[in-house]
Design a protein around this motif. Structure first.
Motif, mmCIF file in Angstrom:
data_model
loop_
_atom_site.group_PDB
_atom_site.id
_atom_site.type_symbol
_atom_site.label_atom_id
_atom_site.label_comp_id
_atom_site.label_asym_id
_atom_site.label_seq_id
_atom_site.Cartn_x
_atom_site.Cartn_y
_atom_site.Cartn_z
ATOM 1 N N ARG A 126 0.644 -1.282 -0.355
ATOM 2 C CA ARG A 126 0.232 0.402 -0.114
ATOM 3 C C ARG A 126 1.404 1.604 0.221
ATOM 4 N NH1 ARG A 126 -2.313 -2.956 4.169
ATOM 5 N NH2 ARG A 126 -4.668 -4.547 2.934
ATOM 6 N N MET A 159 -5.538 3.351 -17.879
ATOM 7 C CA MET A 159 -6.458 3.037 -17.823
ATOM 8 C C MET A 159 -6.710 2.493 -15.711
ATOM 9 S SD MET A 159 -9.202 3.527 -19.471
ATOM 10 C CE MET A 159 -8.496 5.144 -21.019
ATOM 11 N N GLY A 161 -4.205 2.944 -12.699
ATOM 12 C CA GLY A 161 -2.740 3.496 -12.345
ATOM 13 C C GLY A 161 -3.070 4.346 -10.484
ATOM 14 N N ALA A 162 -2.423 4.950 -10.132
ATOM 15 C CA ALA A 162 -2.433 5.728 -9.051
ATOM 16 C C ALA A 162 -1.985 7.837 -8.860
ATOM 17 C CB ALA A 162 -1.915 5.398 -7.578
ATOM 18 N N PHE A 163 -2.385 8.260 -8.164
ATOM 19 C CA PHE A 163 -1.287 9.562 -8.696
ATOM 20 C C PHE A 163 -0.320 9.830 -6.682
ATOM 21 C CE2 PHE A 163 -5.043 11.057 -10.314
ATOM 22 C CZ PHE A 163 -4.377 12.226 -11.507
ATOM 23 N N ASP B 100 -17.066 5.750 -17.239
ATOM 24 C CA ASP B 100 -15.779 6.690 -17.151
ATOM 25 C C ASP B 100 -15.372 7.522 -16.088
ATOM 26 O OD1 ASP B 100 -17.759 8.756 -16.066
ATOM 27 O OD2 ASP B 100 -18.827 10.000 -18.478
ATOM 28 N N ARG B 101 -14.745 8.880 -15.377
ATOM 29 C CA ARG B 101 -14.195 8.518 -14.391
ATOM 30 C C ARG B 101 -15.300 9.379 -13.021
ATOM 31 N NH1 ARG B 101 -8.840 13.053 -15.185
ATOM 32 N NH2 ARG B 101 -8.712 11.170 -16.664
ATOM 33 N N LYS B 102 -16.255 9.408 -13.630
ATOM 34 C CA LYS B 102 -17.178 9.705 -12.611
ATOM 35 C C LYS B 102 -18.330 8.355 -12.095
ATOM 36 C CE LYS B 102 -17.435 14.554 -13.529
ATOM 37 N NZ LYS B 102 -18.600 15.701 -13.653
ATOM 38 N N PHE B 119 -9.326 -1.237 -4.326
ATOM 39 C CA PHE B 119 -8.419 -1.667 -4.641
ATOM 40 C C PHE B 119 -8.878 -0.999 -6.202
ATOM 41 C CE2 PHE B 119 -4.706 -3.099 -6.516
ATOM 42 C CZ PHE B 119 -3.528 -2.632 -6.314
ATOM 43 N N ALA B 122 -9.501 2.367 -6.647
ATOM 44 C CA ALA B 122 -8.565 3.490 -6.006
ATOM 45 C C ALA B 122 -7.666 3.735 -7.504
ATOM 46 C CB ALA B 122 -7.381 2.844 -5.478
ATOM 47 N N CYS B 123 -7.473 2.293 -8.393
ATOM 48 C CA CYS B 123 -6.630 2.365 -9.373
ATOM 49 C C CYS B 123 -7.094 2.862 -10.940
ATOM 50 C CB CYS B 123 -6.320 1.045 -9.900
ATOM 51 S SG CYS B 123 -5.100 0.362 -8.201
ATOM 52 N N TYR B 124 -8.695 2.699 -10.811
ATOM 53 C CA TYR B 124 -9.550 2.563 -12.512
ATOM 54 C C TYR B 124 -9.830 4.136 -12.743
ATOM 55 C CZ TYR B 124 -12.665 3.249 -15.992
ATOM 56 O OH TYR B 124 -13.170 2.529 -17.236
ATOM 57 N N MET B 125 -8.526 4.704 -14.019
ATOM 58 C CA MET B 125 -8.732 6.063 -14.316
ATOM 59 C C MET B 125 -7.728 7.233 -12.982
ATOM 60 S SD MET B 125 -11.877 7.015 -17.423
ATOM 61 C CE MET B 125 -11.636 5.487 -18.200
ATOM 62 N N ARG B 126 -7.006 5.513 -12.561
ATOM 63 C CA ARG B 126 -6.042 6.143 -11.571
ATOM 64 C C ARG B 126 -7.242 7.339 -10.200
ATOM 65 N NH1 ARG B 126 -3.404 9.099 -15.970
ATOM 66 N NH2 ARG B 126 -1.435 7.985 -15.919
ATOM 67 N N GLY B 127 -7.937 6.344 -9.614
ATOM 68 C CA GLY B 127 -8.966 6.889 -8.603
ATOM 69 C C GLY B 127 -10.533 7.654 -9.151
ATOM 70 N N ALA B 162 -3.844 0.057 -1.848
ATOM 71 C CA ALA B 162 -3.542 1.178 -1.951
ATOM 72 C C ALA B 162 -4.628 1.594 -0.554
ATOM 73 C CB ALA B 162 -4.534 1.124 -3.033
ATOM 74 N N TYR B 164 -7.171 3.772 0.139
ATOM 75 C CA TYR B 164 -8.108 4.633 -0.529
ATOM 76 C C TYR B 164 -9.301 4.693 -0.012
ATOM 77 C CZ TYR B 164 -10.144 5.779 -5.065
ATOM 78 O OH TYR B 164 -11.197 6.818 -6.184
#
Lengths: 375, 375
Positions: A126, A159, A161-163, B100-102, B119, B122-127, B162, B164
């Motif tokens: 993590r 598609m 990933g993470a910040f 989409d990311r929403k 998880f 946390a990862c899909y489109m960086r969150g 992560a 999250y």
């Protein structure tokens, strides 16, 4: 003072996730580059089969002054390997070597290595600390700032990933000596980008110094990297998680992604597609009445001078405009189907706008040619 | 006021990542449970093949009052499937449905579903945002708070994940009606845990109300969940990323993980191993002179009353103590090889301590029996 050891610093101000980008010579094997990093018994160098033979041994020697155990994982090279299988190679080594949550990861390579090492660092137990050592111009001026990490999925790029922010970025200019000319040009596309969206003074400087940049003059390169990172840092500092302002960094990218996806990834380099995409986005800005023809001309000539394409490929002989629109609609910046473009409001200032399809079509008809062959 | 619609709320205070846990009846299909969540065109229910047939249709009906498209992915059931392959099933659906990311993810199930959906979010489109709807007691009192998400790697549990936070947690007590008795007991282990580490008043209450809890009395269950979440929230609120204090939540877990790993995962439930592990950790605290024999006796009887094991299995007929020590050394809370235990300083207060191997050996000899067969 030993002149070869000097470096400049850009500080990325993100509260308790702030970090420094150091830009200079021979940073790679200078133990001073590691001062202030957290202590740990082990470190892992994440690199690829192309870059590791060039620089991993030197980095490892420096790391051994600070870490008892220094491991190395060499990933396969290329965007096509930016996937779960490669990511898992990193986790395999971390677990086989019983690396704990204080282990520091060092990403040694271009954007793909940085994205994967960063994402592995974000996820392992993590979150473990990581340091970026970008060895391409594109990675130094783009991936150094922003904390974006990711892998691809068969159905879309980046598609998953993470910040996640690095502890430090070391831009060792000497590593650019081994960069193929085509990749140097691709990196210059992102350098050129920062002028129109944020700083026409920098645009003027890049115009005047393009010969020196193509010649890899260390002084010119250092300034280009520093100013690019400063501008990106300013933008990202106002919008870490990409809710609005940060989108202007995608100037040229909506057209560019369509070119990359339409030709098949790997045909044009990302920077080549962005270079051409900026010319197209400048034409769109002209069509909207935001910039004059002279600005479009200057940008086109600068992109061309950098060794980048300015004529876009025809992606579909029957319905080229339709194919571009379709590809741009699935780009992940589209929300609920509407295509939004980064346009230049006035030279040095950018904004996001929804643009009518027929205006986009006009730009595409003026920008594409079947004769364009990049590779 | 309709009494069946009332709920209590525990607020998890984490600045801009704060969220509410709602505890009550029929929250699952009450559109009021969704008020205030972000708007989006689509939502995805992540569940498994056991839970989805019981509750997914009701949840979907409620979600359709707020989201135009509601998708469902049913993961295989069980800890053994908490891996990349299952996680990728979630990404496949998200991308196939062009989410989409929403897009909001709803985790409907126990701890495994919550860990994987969280998880993936946390990862899909960086969150992307997600909501937890835990349907087991263990998930309601443990996974609801803390933001830990993860998958397993062949070389270790929860190694890739992560921190999250969900937007909201809905603990619908009615879903506990379908929980097997053995899983109810396993959940009670974590409920019991909160007393010795933080609140002996709650310990007294659990002692007095164990028959009601085993009988699934809604009033008793609601209070147990609320107080457990409050205590965990208090601890996590002081240490979101597990640097120190938060470790006390692992009371009983170091011994417990050794039992789980030594027998092979799936032999004892996590809660069963933790129940027995708490008895062992209490004996260790007694050996250190921190608690008296009466406290150890009370805890042992309460664990037993909950239907949980209090005698640990022999993991190696030749060298049982050595095998336990070896397993505890690879636990990821160990740093650079030293085993640290959560011990009770005084009833209601816990701390981390390194304990000499011979003292641990004494406790193991007093706690293990070859005759112990849980399943």
């Amino acid at each position: 003072m030993d002149a070869t050891r000097t470096h400049s610093t850009v500080t990325i101000d993100l509260g308790d996730r702030s970090y420094d980008i150091r830009i200079g010579h021979r940073l790679l094997d200078d133990p001073a580059s590691l001062e202030g990093l957290p202590t740990s018994t082990s470190a892992l160098i994440v690199s690829n089969v192309t870059v590791a033979p060039l620089y991993a041994a030197r980095l490892k020697t420096a790391l051994l002054t600070r870490y008892q155990h220094v491991h190395l994982v060499e990933l396969p090279d290329g965007e096509v390997h930016k996937d779960w299988a490669s990511l898992n190679l990193i986790f395999d080594v971390l677990l086989q070597q019983a690396c704990d949550r204080k282990t520091v990861l060092f990403a040694l390579g271009g954007g793909v290595v940085g994205d994967m090492a960063g994402f592995a660092a974000a996820c392992y137990m993590r979150g473990v600390p990581f340091v970026q050592i970008p060895t391409t111009l594109l990675a130094q001026v783009d991936s150094s700032v922003g904390g974006k990490t990711a892998i691809n999925h068969p159905l879309g790029k980046n598609m998953i990933g993470a910040f996640y922010q690095p502890l430090r970025v070391l831009c060792d200019i000497d590593t650019l000596a081994t960069l193929p000319q085509r990749e140097l040009s691709a990196g210059l596309a992102e350098v050129i980008k920062y002028g129109p969206i944020a700083d026409m003074g920098f645009f003027n400087w890049v115009e005047a110094n393009m010969p020196a940049l193509l010649d890899r003059s260390p002084q010119a390169m250092a300034h280009a990297i520093q100013r690019s990172c400063e501008i990106k840092a300013h933008v990202v500092g106002h919008d870490e998680r990409e809710s609005g302002l940060r989108a202007i960094l995608n100037f040229g990218h909506t057209f560019g992604h369509a070119i990359e996806a339409g030709l098949g990834y790997g045909q044009w380099l990302h920077g080549e597609a962005v270079g051409c995409g900026m010319v197209m986005a400048a034409r769109l800005s002209y069509a909207l009445g935001c910039v004059d023809a002279h600005f479009v001309q200057r940008l086109t000539e600068l992109v061309q001078a950098a060794g980048l394409p300015v004529v876009a490929p025809v992606l579909d002989e029957q319905d080229n405009v339709g194919r571009y629109l379709q590809l741009m609609q699935v780009d992940k910046k589209a929300e609920a189907g509407a295509i939004r473009f980064v346009v230049i409001n006035a030279p040095g200032s950018a904004d996001m706008r929804s643009v009518p399809d027929d205006m986009v079509g006009e730009v595409l008809r003026a920008s594409c040619s079947s004769d364009e062959k990049r590779v």
